[in-house]
Design an enzyme around this catalytic site. Structure first.
Site, PDB file in Angstrom:
ATOM      1  N   ARG A  49      39.823 -34.258  15.814  1.00 30.31           N
ATOM      2  CA  ARG A  49      39.630 -34.703  17.083  1.00 30.31           C
ATOM      3  C   ARG A  49      39.184 -35.968  17.325  1.00 30.31           C
ATOM      4  NH1 ARG A  49      33.831 -32.144  19.038  1.00 30.31           N
ATOM      5  NH2 ARG A  49      32.889 -32.826  17.425  1.00 30.31           N
ATOM      6  N   LYS A 146      35.852 -17.782   3.479  1.00 28.30           N
ATOM      7  CA  LYS A 146      34.513 -17.483   3.925  1.00 28.30           C
ATOM      8  C   LYS A 146      33.716 -18.538   4.418  1.00 28.30           C
ATOM      9  CE  LYS A 146      31.224 -17.514   0.869  1.00 28.30           C
ATOM     10  NZ  LYS A 146      30.823 -19.034  -0.019  1.00 28.30           N
ATOM     11  N   HIS A 176      37.808 -18.091  -3.451  1.00 24.82           N
ATOM     12  CA  HIS A 176      38.452 -18.971  -4.384  1.00 24.82           C
ATOM     13  C   HIS A 176      38.251 -18.399  -5.844  1.00 24.82           C
ATOM     14  CE1 HIS A 176      34.283 -20.432  -5.005  1.00 24.82           C
ATOM     15  NE2 HIS A 176      34.624 -21.010  -5.903  1.00 24.82           N
ATOM     16  N   HIS A 238      32.568 -13.063  -3.981  1.00 21.62           N
ATOM     17  CA  HIS A 238      32.665 -13.458  -5.286  1.00 21.62           C
ATOM     18  C   HIS A 238      32.210 -12.079  -6.402  1.00 21.62           C
ATOM     19  CE1 HIS A 238      33.490 -16.912  -3.553  1.00 21.62           C
ATOM     20  NE2 HIS A 238      32.372 -17.435  -3.766  1.00 21.62           N
ATOM     21  N   LYS A 338      20.929 -19.360  -7.354  1.00 20.99           N
ATOM     22  CA  LYS A 338      21.012 -20.473  -7.625  1.00 20.99           C
ATOM     23  C   LYS A 338      19.727 -21.102  -8.489  1.00 20.99           C
ATOM     24  CE  LYS A 338      23.779 -21.139  -3.546  1.00 20.99           C
ATOM     25  NZ  LYS A 338      24.824 -20.550  -4.166  1.00 20.99           N
TER      26      LYS A 338
HETATM   27  C1  BG6 Z   1      30.754 -20.908  -2.891  1.00 19.58           C
HETATM   28  C2  BG6 Z   1      29.298 -20.878  -2.391  1.00 19.58           C
HETATM   29  O1  BG6 Z   1      31.663 -19.738  -2.349  1.00 19.58           O
HETATM   30  O2  BG6 Z   1      30.889 -20.798  -4.108  1.00 19.58           O
HETATM   31  C3  BG6 Z   1      28.465 -21.770  -3.154  1.00 19.58           C
HETATM   32  O3  BG6 Z   1      29.649 -20.764  -0.840  1.00 19.58           O
HETATM   33  C4  BG6 Z   1      28.604 -21.700  -4.673  1.00 19.58           C
HETATM   34  O4  BG6 Z   1      27.075 -21.550  -2.626  1.00 19.58           O
HETATM   35  C5  BG6 Z   1      30.081 -21.641  -4.981  1.00 19.58           C
HETATM   36  O5  BG6 Z   1      27.982 -22.923  -5.336  1.00 19.58           O
HETATM   37  C6  BG6 Z   1      30.161 -21.220  -6.668  1.00 19.58           C
HETATM   38  O6  BG6 Z   1      31.551 -21.662  -6.672  1.00 19.58           O
HETATM   39  P1  BG6 Z   1      31.917 -21.915  -8.374  1.00 19.58           P
HETATM   40  O7  BG6 Z   1      33.466 -21.959  -8.424  1.00 19.58           O
HETATM   41  O8  BG6 Z   1      31.239 -23.319  -8.809  1.00 19.58           O
HETATM   42  O9  BG6 Z   1      31.385 -20.976  -9.386  1.00 19.58           O
END
Ligand code: BG6
Length: 492
Positions: A49, A146, A176, A238, A338
């Site tokens: 925008r 997501k 991903h 994931h 984390k």
């Molecule tokens: C994301 C999460 O989907 O994946 C993040 O929202 C996370 O919190 C990330 O850090 C981890 O991805 P990768 O590819 O670094 O393992």
């Protein structure tokens, strides 16, 4: 066969000025350009925008590459890439503004790929705006990722809004992790190697561990993360995706619907975790301050913008049982957190111990064989096995050794591409194999919601763990109760 389109695209990015677009999409697209993988006539149209012209947007794209590419920008690649870029100012909440797309798009020669890089509350507006503007046709696609909801109901709302305009075949939902080479290699490992296809069930496997440890904390995303927690942020998507690839039956072939079907069967067979067993099967943790690789880092409650009373989990460990023939009595232990001791994504398959030991000089109890799959970093595979120590003066004395396959060394290819490049490319090509179906996502939410509800019911605070460790002691107890222990994440 799935129809894969190698036609040029009009890739329209909604939320072109946002973080996802600047940090991930533009970088991935530039890399695809550098690898000559984008169709020559493809165009990239940024929509947001903010009032600006295409020249200003191109400057911003250049700045994004400078900030996030981690390599020199190649002048000739940039010349080709920037020539594809243009910008359109649209307030995504104003349906009449989508009419402008008509003047820019050409659906007769290019496939329209709509990348929704915005918060999900805008999805409905974008779908309606596109619908009313009349620019969509049967070939158009939409890409989203997501969070697709924060529970089953909100995910259904998003999927329903999208389904009013796009059919399921037109929707490409990204996780991903499915773009990562090593996750895809699980299919090859399992279904192209007879030593594994015939040894992949309750007859030979004792249990399986999946660890996704992250060194990072919440990276300034307090508002998002605190409402979400590690279960929804990482496990719902994931880790469950990795689990389905490890646990599924062989698909008939590699077509999307056949892979989806097998993954859904696994998700349907997950034994529910409810208030009756949640305390025995799950551990929630929250990081306290600590030290990671020599650097002191704050605890979760000391992060910028933190609500000091938050009970959101930054770590979760689970025992998962899959109620089907293949996996009867083979627990899967999952953990992710984390601010752990290292960034490590690993799967460890523990094979059953032999029924009788004839090497008692070496071991009272023979250690089990293990298959360790390193998904990231240092991608590769190890097989832990026992061998005789060589030497004529030695009676048969055994020693644990590793067959060690490093992908970098074997394929002499550095992993230039992350998951995004692969997925953006596949979305442009129209190949749905690596994307998630609606049913998969909803099935995953159904299972996660039950855990989330059980946690809300028992209402206990997450267990603290110092940053730089592998989680709270309770996560070790989860396995110790079954006379097992977590594999120390391997540092190859
Ligand atoms: C994301 C999460 O989907 O994946 C993040 O929202 C996370 O919190 C990330 O850090 C981890 O991805 P990768 O590819 O670094 O393992």
């Amino acid at each position: 066969m799935q129809t894969t389109t190698f036609k040029p695209c009009d890739l329209v990015i909604y939320g072109a000025m946002g973080d996802l677009s600047r940090r991930k999409l533009l970088i991935s697209l530039y890399r695809l350009e550098k690898a000559n993988l984008i169709e020559p006539d493809t165009r990239i149209i940024g929509i947001d925008r903010i009032a600006q012209d295409s020249a200003a947007y191109i400057d911003i794209a250049y700045k994004s590459l400078q900030d996030f590419l981690n390599e020199e920008i190649d002048a000739s690649v940039w010349k080709t890439f920037s020539a594809r870029l243009s910008y359109l100012q649209i307030d995504l909440t104003q349906l009449d503004q989508y009419k402008q797309l008509h003047d820019v798009l050409d659906p007769s020669t290019r496939v329209m790929v709509n990348y929704f890089a915005v918060a999900p509350f805008l999805f409905k507006n974008i779908c309606q705006g596109l619908d009313q503007s009349g620019v969509l046709n049967k070939e158009s696609r939409m890409v989203m990722e997501k969070p697709i909801g924060h529970d089953l109901n909100s995910s259904k709302e998003i999927n329903d809004a999208v389904a009013e305009v796009f059919s399921e075949e037109q929707v490409f939902r990204i996780d991903h992790y499915l773009g990562k080479e090593t996750v895809l290699n699980l299919l090859a490992l399992r279904f192209a190697n007879s030593i594994f296809t015939s040894n992949w069930d309750h007859n030979t496997i004792d249990h399986i561990q999946i660890t996704v440890g992250e060194e990072v904390g919440i990276e300034g995303r307090w508002d998002y993360f605190d409402k979400t927690g590690q279960l929804r942020d990482m496990l719902q998507n994931h880790l469950l995706q990795i689990l389905t690839f490890v646990a599924m039956d062989p698909p008939v072939n590699l077509e999307a619907q056949n892979i989806h079907r097998e993954k859904i069967k696994v998700l349907e067979a997950l034994r529910p975790i409810t208030i009756d067993n949640v305390e025995e099967k799950t551990v929630r943790g929250q990081y306290a301050s600590g030290v990671i690789k020599g650097t002191a880092v704050p605890g979760y409650l000391e992060e910028e913008g933190a609500n000091k009373d938050s009970t959101t989990e930054s770590f979760v460990a689970l025992r998962v049982d899959i109620d089907n023939w293949r996996w009867a009595d083979v627990p899967f232990y999952l953990r992710t957190g984390k601010r752990m001791a290292g960034k490590r994504t690993e799967i460890v398959i523990y094979f059953k111990r032999l029924p009788h030991n004839i090497f008692t000089d070496s071991y009272d109890v023979l250690p089990p064989n293990k298959l360790i799959i390193h998904l990231q970093p240092n991608e590769g595979i190890d097989i832990v096995m026992l061998n005789k120590i060589p030497g004529i003066d030695e009676h048969i004395k055994l020693h644990k050794t590793k067959l060690d396959l490093s992908f970098d060394e074997s394929f002499k290819k550095s992993s230039l591409f992350g998951g995004y490049e692969k997925l953006v490319l596949e979305a442009m090509r129209g190949n749905p194999t690596l994307f998630l179906s609606r049913e998969e996502i909803e099935q995953a939410w159904t299972w996660i919601d039950s855990i989330q509800d059980a946690w809300a019911h028992i209402d206990t605070a997450p267990k603290p763990y110092p940053a730089g460790t592998w989680g709270p002691a309770e996560a070790d107890e989860l396995l110790a109760r079954d006379a097992r222990a977590w594999e120390d994440p391997c540092y190859k």
